[in-house]
Enzyme design. Structure first.
Site, PDB file in Angstrom:
ATOM      1  N   GLY A  19       0.797  -1.225   0.000  1.00 42.57           N
ATOM      2  CA  GLY A  19       0.000   0.000   0.000  1.00 42.57           C
ATOM      3  C   GLY A  19       0.826   1.269   0.000  1.00 42.57           C
ATOM      4  O   GLY A  19       1.836   1.389  -0.706  1.00 42.57           O
ATOM      5  N   ARG A  40       5.787  -7.207   9.286  1.00 43.11           N
ATOM      6  CA  ARG A  40       5.561  -8.424  10.066  1.00 43.11           C
ATOM      7  C   ARG A  40       5.657  -9.640   9.167  1.00 43.11           C
ATOM      8  O   ARG A  40       5.975 -10.734   9.605  1.00 43.11           O
ATOM      9  CB  ARG A  40       4.196  -8.362  10.752  1.00 43.11           C
ATOM     10  N   VAL A  55       5.167  -3.235  15.732  1.00 45.52           N
ATOM     11  CA  VAL A  55       5.188  -1.939  16.432  1.00 45.52           C
ATOM     12  C   VAL A  55       4.514  -1.995  17.797  1.00 45.52           C
ATOM     13  O   VAL A  55       4.622  -1.045  18.580  1.00 45.52           O
ATOM     14  CB  VAL A  55       4.566  -0.799  15.578  1.00 45.52           C
ATOM     15  N   GLY A  83      -0.233   0.581  10.464  1.00 45.44           N
ATOM     16  CA  GLY A  83      -1.542   0.807  11.079  1.00 45.44           C
ATOM     17  C   GLY A  83      -2.521  -0.305  10.760  1.00 45.44           C
ATOM     18  O   GLY A  83      -2.337  -1.054   9.799  1.00 45.44           O
ATOM     19  N   TYR A 146     -10.129   3.971  15.203  1.00 44.78           N
ATOM     20  CA  TYR A 146      -9.175   4.403  14.181  1.00 44.78           C
ATOM     21  C   TYR A 146      -9.020   5.921  14.178  1.00 44.78           C
ATOM     22  O   TYR A 146      -7.904   6.452  14.166  1.00 44.78           O
ATOM     23  CB  TYR A 146      -9.658   3.910  12.814  1.00 44.78           C
ATOM     24  N   LYS A 150      -5.613   8.074  14.972  1.00 42.11           N
ATOM     25  CA  LYS A 150      -5.012   8.928  13.943  1.00 42.11           C
ATOM     26  C   LYS A 150      -5.013  10.401  14.358  1.00 42.11           C
ATOM     27  O   LYS A 150      -4.106  11.161  14.011  1.00 42.11           O
ATOM     28  CB  LYS A 150      -5.745   8.743  12.611  1.00 42.11           C
TER      29      LYS A 150
END
Length: 240
Positions: A19, A40, A55, A83, A146, A150
């Site tokens: 992405g 990962r 993380v 994320g 979320y 953020k």
């Protein structure tokens, strides 16, 4: 097309194997920087060093930084991009759904910023770029966890700016809107069309458009920008 950056830097991007993260890594490689990505699973793009890290685990972050430092030297540019989402309406969202997302998206950013800051303070140079979202500024039904995570990145970046700004370290937030990724590609066409109607630009962004803004924030040209929130959203959030 590739070219050598005037000042090649050691760059670390979390979640750089797909992405937006993948596009960011490719852009820094194209500019001639030394680029490492955490993942990962999977691999970063060609020309990058991929290190395994989670993380949510400070020890694994420390080990990843140590590996990058051994290969490329101290991290000078950090892009906190890793994320997750776990979208649910408030009444259905469990405490675990909330804390897991915050732990990855916000506390995860804290962990990597803290580890990177050691080398940056010593060098009296650093670029910290946190990848947020237009959702963190506008809010979104079904994304309380979320959006909160953020939004928290803004306070993190501005506080880091006040603490470390005198040492040549900047900390900024990039807030993408709807981006052409695997996640948006699977949405029904009618849903995509509905989303596009709400965007003044009338289209989704490409991952490259986000990556180029991030690379610019890491450059010498952006040395006097810190604590800023840069929207890359086609006007959706109007820079809230």
């Amino acid at each position: 097309m590739t070219f050598s950056a005037p000042n090649p830097r050691t760059v670390l991007i979390t979640g750089g194997n797909r992405g937006i993260g993948l596009a960011i890594a490719e852009e820094f490689v194209a500019q001639g920087h030394r680029v490492a990505v955490t993942a990962r699973s999977g691999q970063g793009p060609e020309g990058t060093l991929t290190v395994r890290a989670d993380v949510t685990d400070a020890a694994s972050i420390d080990a990843a930084f140590t590996e990058v430092e051994a290969a490329y030297g101290p991290v000078e540019v950090l892009v906190a991009n890793a994320g997750i989402t776990r979208d649910l309406l408030l009444m259905r969202m469990t405490e675990e759904d909330f804390t897991d997302v915050v732990d990855t998206n916000l506390t995860g950013a804290f962990r990597v910023v803290k580890r990177a800051s050691k080398g940056m303070m010593k060098a009296r140079f650093g670029r910290i770029i946190l990848v947020s979202s237009v959702v963190g500024l506008l809010g979104s039904a079904g994304q309380i966890n979320y959006a909160a995570s953020k939004s928290g990145l803004v306070g993190l970046a501005r506080s880091v700016t006040r603490e470390l700004g005198s040492r040549g370290i900047t900390a900024n937030v990039v807030a993408p809107g709807f981006i052409e990724t695997e996640m948006t590609a699977v949405l029904p066409e009618a849903t995509q069309a509905e989303y596009r109607k709400s965007i003044p630009a009338g289209r989704f962004a490409t991952t490259d458009e986000v990556a180029k803004v991030i690379a610019w924030l890491a450059s010498d040209d952006a040395a006097y920008i810190s604590g800023a929130v840069i929207p890359v959203d086609g006007g959706l959030g109007m820079g809230h």
